[in-house]
Design a protein around this motif. Structure first.
Motif, PDB file in Angstrom:
ATOM      1  N   ILE A  58       5.877  13.533  -6.472  1.00  0.00           N
ATOM      2  CA  ILE A  58       7.227  13.676  -7.041  1.00  0.00           C
ATOM      3  C   ILE A  58       8.259  13.750  -5.919  1.00  0.00           C
ATOM      4  O   ILE A  58       8.229  14.666  -5.096  1.00  0.00           O
ATOM      5  N   ASP A  59       9.177  12.770  -5.910  1.00  0.00           N
ATOM      6  CA  ASP A  59      10.272  12.772  -4.927  1.00  0.00           C
ATOM      7  C   ASP A  59      11.545  13.357  -5.510  1.00  0.00           C
ATOM      8  O   ASP A  59      12.380  13.879  -4.769  1.00  0.00           O
ATOM      9  N   GLY A  60      11.711  13.213  -6.836  1.00  0.00           N
ATOM     10  CA  GLY A  60      12.939  13.667  -7.477  1.00  0.00           C
ATOM     11  C   GLY A  60      12.643  14.503  -8.707  1.00  0.00           C
ATOM     12  O   GLY A  60      11.714  14.196  -9.456  1.00  0.00           O
ATOM     13  N   ILE A  61      13.450  15.551  -8.893  1.00  0.00           N
ATOM     14  CA  ILE A  61      13.307  16.426 -10.063  1.00  0.00           C
ATOM     15  C   ILE A  61      14.661  16.481 -10.757  1.00  0.00           C
ATOM     16  O   ILE A  61      15.681  16.771 -10.121  1.00  0.00           O
ATOM     17  N   LEU A  62      14.659  16.183 -12.056  1.00  0.00           N
ATOM     18  CA  LEU A  62      15.898  16.259 -12.834  1.00  0.00           C
ATOM     19  C   LEU A  62      15.652  17.175 -14.026  1.00  0.00           C
ATOM     20  O   LEU A  62      14.750  16.902 -14.822  1.00  0.00           O
ATOM     21  N   VAL A  63      16.397  18.251 -14.114  1.00  0.00           N
ATOM     22  CA  VAL A  63      16.334  19.135 -15.285  1.00  0.00           C
ATOM     23  C   VAL A  63      17.551  18.792 -16.134  1.00  0.00           C
ATOM     24  O   VAL A  63      18.703  18.992 -15.701  1.00  0.00           O
ATOM     25  N   GLN A  64      17.302  18.250 -17.315  1.00  0.00           N
ATOM     26  CA  GLN A  64      18.409  17.792 -18.156  1.00  0.00           C
ATOM     27  C   GLN A  64      19.256  18.981 -18.609  1.00  0.00           C
ATOM     28  O   GLN A  64      18.726  20.009 -19.051  1.00  0.00           O
ATOM     29  N   LEU A  65      20.571  18.831 -18.517  1.00  0.00           N
ATOM     30  CA  LEU A  65      21.520  19.849 -18.956  1.00  0.00           C
ATOM     31  C   LEU A  65      22.168  19.386 -20.262  1.00  0.00           C
ATOM     32  O   LEU A  65      22.249  18.184 -20.491  1.00  0.00           O
ATOM     33  N   PRO A  66      22.617  20.242 -21.122  1.00  0.00           N
ATOM     34  CA  PRO A  66      22.644  21.700 -20.997  1.00  0.00           C
ATOM     35  C   PRO A  66      21.278  22.334 -21.265  1.00  0.00           C
ATOM     36  O   PRO A  66      20.448  21.725 -21.941  1.00  0.00           O
ATOM     37  N   LEU A  67      21.104  23.551 -20.731  1.00  0.00           N
ATOM     38  CA  LEU A  67      19.883  24.325 -20.986  1.00  0.00           C
ATOM     39  C   LEU A  67      20.179  25.382 -22.051  1.00  0.00           C
ATOM     40  O   LEU A  67      21.333  25.787 -22.216  1.00  0.00           O
ATOM     41  N   GLY A  73       0.785  -1.235   0.000  1.00  0.00           N
ATOM     42  CA  GLY A  73       0.000   0.000   0.000  1.00  0.00           C
ATOM     43  C   GLY A  73       0.813   1.278   0.000  1.00  0.00           C
ATOM     44  O   GLY A  73       0.255   2.368   0.134  1.00  0.00           O
ATOM     45  N   GLU A  74       2.154   1.156  -0.151  1.00  0.00           N
ATOM     46  CA  GLU A  74       2.996   2.366  -0.188  1.00  0.00           C
ATOM     47  C   GLU A  74       2.936   3.027  -1.567  1.00  0.00           C
ATOM     48  O   GLU A  74       2.791   2.347  -2.582  1.00  0.00           O
ATOM     49  N   ARG A  75       3.098   4.326  -1.593  1.00  0.00           N
ATOM     50  CA  ARG A  75       3.211   5.066  -2.848  1.00  0.00           C
ATOM     51  C   ARG A  75       4.599   4.815  -3.451  1.00  0.00           C
ATOM     52  O   ARG A  75       5.596   4.851  -2.726  1.00  0.00           O
ATOM     53  N   PRO A  76       4.690   4.542  -4.777  1.00  0.00           N
ATOM     54  CA  PRO A  76       6.021   4.321  -5.361  1.00  0.00           C
ATOM     55  C   PRO A  76       6.803   5.641  -5.434  1.00  0.00           C
ATOM     56  O   PRO A  76       6.202   6.715  -5.440  1.00  0.00           O
ATOM     57  N   PRO A  77       8.142   5.546  -5.516  1.00  0.00           N
ATOM     58  CA  PRO A  77       8.929   6.760  -5.730  1.00  0.00           C
ATOM     59  C   PRO A  77       8.521   7.418  -7.048  1.00  0.00           C
ATOM     60  O   PRO A  77       8.175   6.727  -8.007  1.00  0.00           O
ATOM     61  N   GLY A  78       8.573   8.746  -7.076  1.00  0.00           N
ATOM     62  CA  GLY A  78       8.182   9.479  -8.288  1.00  0.00           C
ATOM     63  C   GLY A  78       9.297  10.386  -8.774  1.00  0.00           C
ATOM     64  O   GLY A  78       9.912  11.103  -7.978  1.00  0.00           O
ATOM     65  N   LEU A  79       9.571  10.325 -10.072  1.00  0.00           N
ATOM     66  CA  LEU A  79      10.626  11.164 -10.668  1.00  0.00           C
ATOM     67  C   LEU A  79      10.048  12.017 -11.795  1.00  0.00           C
ATOM     68  O   LEU A  79       9.333  11.486 -12.658  1.00  0.00           O
ATOM     69  N   ALA A  80      10.356  13.296 -11.791  1.00  0.00           N
ATOM     70  CA  ALA A  80      10.009  14.180 -12.905  1.00  0.00           C
ATOM     71  C   ALA A  80      11.277  14.572 -13.641  1.00  0.00           C
ATOM     72  O   ALA A  80      12.248  15.009 -13.021  1.00  0.00           O
ATOM     73  N   VAL A  81      11.269  14.358 -14.956  1.00  0.00           N
ATOM     74  CA  VAL A  81      12.404  14.732 -15.794  1.00  0.00           C
ATOM     75  C   VAL A  81      11.953  15.874 -16.697  1.00  0.00           C
ATOM     76  O   VAL A  81      10.880  15.802 -17.304  1.00  0.00           O
TER      77      VAL A  81
END
Ligand code: GUN
Length: 284
Positions: A92-101, A30-38
Motif C-alpha cells: 500500500i502506497d496510498g491511504i484514503l479515508v473517505q470523509l465525512p466520518l 517486474g516492478e510492483r504496481p502502485p497500491g491504494l487503500a480506500v
C-alpha cells in the motif's frame, strides 16, 4: 462571449491512459504496481458512489487496490488500528479515508495517523504545511485537478484575481494556496463574507465550492472569466447540478467546467497521480 467548456472528463481520461501505459510497462519490467487503500466508514450514499468510482479507476490503470468498508458504528480505536496496519503494509502506497466520518470519530486524529508519505489526499498537516510553504509533496486532489485543468486552457495565471467561494479544508483553503503559488491574487469568501456578488464580479478566476445548486448566477461573472464549478448537487429527479448556473455563466465566461464531467473526474485522476508519486514514480 460564449465560454469554451473545460472538459475534465476528457483530460482525466488522457491522464488515466498515460498512467496505465506507464504502469503496464513498469509491471512488465517486474516492478510492483502502485497500491491504494480506500476506507469507507458507514453507508453515506454519496461517499459510496465516490469510493466505487475511485476503486474502478484504480483497477482501470492497473493499481493494486483494496476497499475497506466498515460499519457506521465503528469505534475510533478500530479505525486507527486499520490505518496502522495499512501504514505498515508494503503493498500500500496510498491511504484514503473517505470523509465525512461518523460523529464518534475524530477525523483530524485519523488524518494525522496516516503516514504523510501515504497521505494521497494531501490532508495531513505535514502536506498542507508543505503546500503553504511552496514546497509541495502530496497535494489535495480537487485543487490539484483544477490546476491541471487551468493549465490546459493555456491562459497565463500570473497576476489574475482569483475568488474562491468556500473555505473547506478539502477544497477552498488548499485551492487558495495553489492559486497563490501560481501568483494569483486571492480572495476567499465564506458564509460571513459581505458583498459576495461584488467580490465574484471582480474575479478573473471564480472557483465555486459551496454545495448549493446553481448558487452563482450569470450576472456574478466577469466577461471573459474562468469559472470552475466544484459543486455536485443531486436534484429531486436524480440528476446532478453544480454550484453555478451553467447556461447563464457560460454566456459570459471564457472557460467553464461542466457538472458532471468537469472537476469530479479530475479529482480522481489527481488521486491516481498522487498514488504513483507516493510509490516514488514521478508523474510530471
Ligand atoms: N470527501 C469529499 N471529497 C473528498 C476527498 O477528496 N477525499 C476524501 N477522503 N473524502 C472526501
Amino acid at each position: 462571449m460564449t465560454a469554451q467548456v473545460l472538459d475534465g472528463k476528457a483530460i482525466a481520461a488522457d491522464i488515466r491512459q498515460s498512467l496505465q501505459a506507464r504502469i503496464s510497462s513498469m509491471v512488465a519490467n517486474g516492478e510492483r504496481p502502485p497500491g491504494l487503500a480506500v476506507v469507507l466508514v458507514g453507508e453515506d450514499p454519496a461517499s459510496q458512489v465516490y469510493v466505487r468510482n475511485k476503486a474502478r479507476a484504480c483497477q482501470e490503470v492497473g493499481f493494486y487496490s483494496e476497499v475497506h468498508r466498515l460499519a457506521r458504528e465503528t469505534a475510533q480505536p478500530d479505525l486507527l488500528a486499520l490505518v496502522d496496519r495499512l501504514n505498515a503494509d508494503p503493498r500500500i502506497d496510498g491511504i484514503l479515508v473517505q470523509l465525512p466520518l461518523p460523529p464518534q470519530i475524530d477525523a483530524e486524529a485519523v488524518i494525522e495517523r496516516i503516514l504523510p508519505s501515504k497521505d494521497v489526499d494531501g490532508f495531513h498537516p505535514y502536506n498542507v504545511g508543505r503546500l503553504a510553504l511552496r514546497l509541495p509533496r502530496l497535494r489535495p486532489c480537487t485543487p490539484k485537478g483544477i490546476m491541471t485543468m487551468l493549465a490546459r486552457t493555456g491562459v497565463p495565471l500570473e497576476g489574475l484575481d482569483a475568488v474562491i467561494i468556500g473555505q473547506s479544508n478539502i477544497v477552498g483553503r488548499p485551492m487558495a494556496l495553489e492559486l497563490l503559488a501560481a501568483r494569483c491574487t486571492i480572495t476567499v469568501c465564506h458564509s460571513r463574507t459581505r458583498d459576495l456578488a461584488d467580490k465574484a464580479r471582480g474575479a478573473d478566476i471564480l472557483v465555486a465550492a459551496i454545495g448549493r445548486p446553481a448558487f452563482v448566477p450569470g450576472d456574478w461573472i466577469k466577461e471573459g472569466a474562468l469559472v470552475i464549478d466544484v459543486g455536485i448537487n443531486r436534484t429531486a429527479d436524480g440528476g446532478l447540478v453544480g454550484d453555478v448556473d451553467f447556461a447563464a455563466c457560460a454566456a459570459r465566461a471564457a472557460w467553464i467546467t461542466p457538472v458532471p464531467g468537469g472537476v469530479g473526474p479530475m479529482t480522481i485522476a489527481s488521486l491516481l497521480e498522487n498514488t504513483c508519486e507516493a510509490r516514488g514514480w514521478a508523474t510530471s
